[in-house]
Design a protein around this motif. Structure first.
Motif, PDB file in Angstrom:
ATOM      1  N   VAL A  22      -0.182  10.302  -4.193  1.00 23.97           N
ATOM      2  CA  VAL A  22       0.437  11.106  -5.257  1.00 23.97           C
ATOM      3  C   VAL A  22       1.086  12.368  -4.685  1.00 23.97           C
ATOM      4  CG1 VAL A  22      -1.683  12.338  -5.884  1.00 23.97           C
ATOM      5  CG2 VAL A  22       0.125  12.042  -7.590  1.00 23.97           C
ATOM      6  N   SER A  23       0.514  12.916  -3.611  1.00 22.54           N
ATOM      7  CA  SER A  23       1.099  14.120  -3.015  1.00 22.54           C
ATOM      8  C   SER A  23       2.351  13.787  -2.212  1.00 22.54           C
ATOM      9  CB  SER A  23       0.084  14.803  -2.089  1.00 22.54           C
ATOM     10  OG  SER A  23      -1.062  15.161  -2.808  1.00 22.54           O
ATOM     11  N   ARG A  24       2.349  12.627  -1.589  1.00 18.90           N
ATOM     12  CA  ARG A  24       3.461  12.295  -0.721  1.00 18.90           C
ATOM     13  C   ARG A  24       4.654  11.701  -1.483  1.00 18.90           C
ATOM     14  NH1 ARG A  24       2.763   8.278   4.383  1.00 18.90           N
ATOM     15  NH2 ARG A  24       4.213   9.334   5.765  1.00 18.90           N
ATOM     16  N   TYR A  44       0.835  -1.216   0.000  1.00 14.69           N
ATOM     17  CA  TYR A  44       0.000   0.000   0.000  1.00 14.69           C
ATOM     18  C   TYR A  44       0.860   1.253   0.000  1.00 14.69           C
ATOM     19  CZ  TYR A  44       1.061   0.950   4.938  1.00 14.69           C
ATOM     20  OH  TYR A  44       1.716   1.251   6.109  1.00 14.69           O
ATOM     21  N   TRP A  45       0.332   2.305  -0.622  1.00 13.37           N
ATOM     22  CA  TRP A  45       0.935   3.644  -0.533  1.00 13.37           C
ATOM     23  C   TRP A  45       0.190   4.511   0.458  1.00 13.37           C
ATOM     24  CZ3 TRP A  45       5.563   3.636  -1.975  1.00 13.37           C
ATOM     25  CH2 TRP A  45       6.022   3.255  -3.234  1.00 13.37           C
ATOM     26  N   ASP A  46      -1.121   4.293   0.557  1.00 13.61           N
ATOM     27  CA  ASP A  46      -1.892   5.166   1.445  1.00 13.61           C
ATOM     28  C   ASP A  46      -3.103   4.425   1.987  1.00 13.61           C
ATOM     29  OD1 ASP A  46      -3.383   5.087  -0.883  1.00 13.61           O
ATOM     30  OD2 ASP A  46      -3.403   7.247  -1.217  1.00 13.61           O
ATOM     31  N   ASN A  47      -3.725   5.019   2.983  1.00 18.49           N
ATOM     32  CA  ASN A  47      -4.964   4.507   3.572  1.00 18.49           C
ATOM     33  C   ASN A  47      -5.593   5.676   4.323  1.00 18.49           C
ATOM     34  OD1 ASN A  47      -3.801   4.651   6.225  1.00 18.49           O
ATOM     35  ND2 ASN A  47      -2.835   2.651   5.906  1.00 18.49           N
ATOM     36  N   ILE A  94       1.151  15.570   6.108  1.00 21.30           N
ATOM     37  CA  ILE A  94       0.880  14.182   6.513  1.00 21.30           C
ATOM     38  C   ILE A  94      -0.386  13.946   7.336  1.00 21.30           C
ATOM     39  CG2 ILE A  94       3.176  13.121   6.401  1.00 21.30           C
ATOM     40  CD1 ILE A  94       3.309  13.620   9.444  1.00 21.30           C
ATOM     41  N   ALA A  95      -1.226  14.936   7.545  1.00 23.25           N
ATOM     42  CA  ALA A  95      -2.412  14.716   8.365  1.00 23.25           C
ATOM     43  C   ALA A  95      -3.326  13.639   7.770  1.00 23.25           C
ATOM     44  CB  ALA A  95      -3.194  16.013   8.508  1.00 23.25           C
ATOM     45  N   ARG A  96      -3.991  12.930   8.662  1.00 21.03           N
ATOM     46  CA  ARG A  96      -4.907  11.878   8.232  1.00 21.03           C
ATOM     47  C   ARG A  96      -6.114  12.444   7.475  1.00 21.03           C
ATOM     48  NH1 ARG A  96      -5.778   7.755  13.198  1.00 21.03           N
ATOM     49  NH2 ARG A  96      -7.085   9.450  13.958  1.00 21.03           N
TER      50      ARG A  96
END
Ligand code: TEU
Ligand code: CA
Length: 558
Positions: free
Chosen positions: A340-342, A330-333, A421-423
């Motif tokens: 894409v931003s990170r 995974y890249w994100d959740n 990086i905020a959720r």
């Protein structure tokens, strides 16, 4: 020949839905189960096999459903059990499986077990939670909670503290108590009998605590780090083996443990190929904001991760798990900023190319890939203008502690950390189309819609054959038709490059070569120059000898 044991969940692609932000069906501004049902045909078109549903159980929503007050009922805002059953049947009718989020490290403080537990020291539910006497009139240990402040809360009624590794409305269950384990297994059996297809297990690595409860090393000058005493604790494998015997092994389901603090060595035990514990685990090594780039404070940073660091971590997991345990990709959740931003580049010029590049690098690896809602058409991070834009308890508490109370960080810096990086970056509503509120709701959304929805939305992606959506669709279908992508062994290539991510997969005498340019400039790459084979996918129509163009990714089977 490859002797990996086959399983449906090793061949599947999972799509995570955070229901609160997915699709509102009744105009109250909150996504719901009927909204999920409405969008099943869209997911069928994408081609995914499984939906992981973030929690939909009854909850006062202190942490958006990760604080459960009744495991056998549905959150009022999300609908009813009838809506759930309808959604499950509609998903199954389309060949899509449903995996539930299982949050059993803690409950809500409004769960009936905790309401009883806090009444008196001799209440039958007292030992369902972790109660300790004050130490010199203070907290039993110096541990900080994951959501700022102490991990202990004093309760006047009985003069003791209870442990909450997350918010104070999320008291930790006492897994040492066999009655707690029985109750959890009963509840899991009840859901399995309903016909669900598996569990994603929230912070399952934290259920066993070191019983001596020592102080932790200070991590932000104020509180001590509890992780060494709560992550991968002394009895965690014993508990999971018991859960496996009593529940999991009796059904054909998939399991993935969210394993905060897990090392690759520990993961080999959790996700062992003998199948005595879990199917696979999520690790945090490539997404942990504090270790992949310099931080402002704790997890909060404004810096992007470095390719060499991220690649090193992912390659280590690929090679170490080989033949021993199954991995997840995974890249994100819902706890991470947008991929894409990170890891990519969300500028107008490079957004689509870099989103496709990242998808290629991940989906050609070994393990089960996870897509987070909106990632499949390139949703990006949000810009937070003030703390009033934030809804996440982690952000609100961190701001309170670091900016307001202790003045360790100024407001502007904290907000730029949130942008990074905020959720809540992941929790803005899914951008379905260019109409008001991105087609998410006809009412007022519970959290602001990202203003770029007029440009970035599912409808626009579906209308463009060259879109990120169709690229994901192709990656998913390749996995279904190309066994080497699922079961082939992994070998890193060009491990010293500062700009390229390249590797090979191998099975039955065939090789899959994957290479990607992680930068916005062209880079030298000769890997493909003498390769004769079939190009399975690329984000560019034409290629250049000796060069990878900006964010170019290519996959050749030979
Ligand atoms: O997350 C646990 C976890 O360790 C993190 O991803 C956490 O959000 C992060 O450390 C905060 O910096 C799980 C859930 O995924 C998350 O949404 C919940 O808030 C948390 O557990 C508590 O249930
Ligand atoms: Ca709703």
């Amino acid at each position: 020949m490859n002797n990996e044991k086959h399983a449906w969940w090793k061949e599947a692609v999972i799509y995570q839905i955070y229901p609160r932000s997915f699709q509102d069906s009744n105009g109250d501004g909150i996504g719901d189960l009927n909204g999920v049902t409405m969008r099943l045909d869209y997911l069928k078109k994408l081609g995914i096999d499984v939906i992981w549903l973030s929690p939909v159980y009854k909850s006062p929503n202190d942490d958006n459903g990760y604080d459960i007050s009744d495991y056998r009922d549905i959150m009022t805002e999300f609908g009813t059990m009838e809506d759930f059953d309808r959604m499950l049947a509609a998903a199954h009718a389309r060949g899509i499986k449903i995996v539930m989020d299982l949050v059993v490290n803690h409950t809500s403080d409004e769960h009936k077990w905790f309401i009883e537990s806090r009444k008196s020291k001799d209440n039958p539910y007292r030992d369902y939670y972790i109660w300790k006497d004050p130490r010199d009139g203070h907290e039993p240990t110096n541990w900080g909670s994951n959501f700022s402040g102490s991990a202990w809360k004093f309760d006047e009624t009985t003069g003791q503290y209870y442990l909450h590794l997350f918010s104070e409305k999320q008291p930790d269950l006492n897994w040492e108590n066999p009655k707690v384990r029985d109750a959890v297994y009963d509840m899991m059996t009840w859901w399995c009998d309903k016909g669900i297809d598996g569990f994603r297990m929230d912070v399952i690595s934290m259920i066993s605590k070191v019983q001596s409860y020592p102080d932790g090393e200070l991590f932000d000058g104020v509180y001590g780090n509890a992780n060494p005493y709560v992550c991968n604790g002394p009895r965690v494998h014993e508990f999971l083996q018991e859960m496996n015997r009593r529940v999991l092994s009796r059904y054909d389901i998939m399991t993935v443990g969210e394993a905060a603090g897990v090392t690759v060595e520990e993961a080999k035990r959790y996700a062992n190929n003998e199948g005595t514990e879990l199917g696979m685990v999520f690790h945090f090594e490539h997404t942990d904001g504090s270790s992949n780039s310099e931080s402002v404070i704790g997890k909060w940073t404004v810096n992007p991760p470095r390719l060499t660091y991220v690649r090193g971590i992912l390659n280590k997991w690929q090679t170490e798990l080989e033949g021993k345990a199954w991995g997840s990709l995974y890249w994100d959740n819902h706890d991470q900023p947008r991929a894409v931003s990170r890891f990519g580049n969300d500028s107008k010029e490079w957004r689509e190319l870099s989103a496709k590049m990242l998808a290629t690098v991940l989906h050609m690896q070994k393990g089960t890939p996870y897509i987070y809602q909106g990632e499949e058409f390139g949703m990006t991070n949000m810009h937070f203008e003030s703390i009033d834009d934030c809804r996440d308890i982690e952000e609100i508490n961190a701001y309170q502690q670091y900016v307001t109370d202790h003045k360790l960080v100024d407001a502007e810096t904290m907000l730029r950390c949130f942008d990074t990086i905020a959720r809540d970056n992941a929790r803005t509503p899914v951008q379905w189309d260019a109409s008001a509120n991105a087609g998410f709701t006809t009412g007022t959304p519970w959290i602001k819609v990202n203003p770029n929805y007029t440009e970035i939305n599912a409808e626009a992606a579906l209308a463009d054959p060259n879109s990120v959506f169709y690229y994901y669709q192709k990656l998913i279908s390749l996995r279904h038709t190309t066994p080497i992508i699922v079961y082939g062994t992994f070998r890193p290539l060009l491990p010293d490059s500062e700009v390229l991510y390249a590797y090979e997969r191998e099975m039955d005498g065939k090789v899959l070569t994957v290479a990607a340019n992680w930068t916005d400039r062209e880079q030298e790459c000769t890997l493909f120059d003498d390769l004769e084979g079939e190009e399975l996918i690329s984000n560019y129509d034409s290629h250049r000898t000796g060069i990878l163009q900006p964010y170019e990714a290519r996959v050749i089977l030979h």
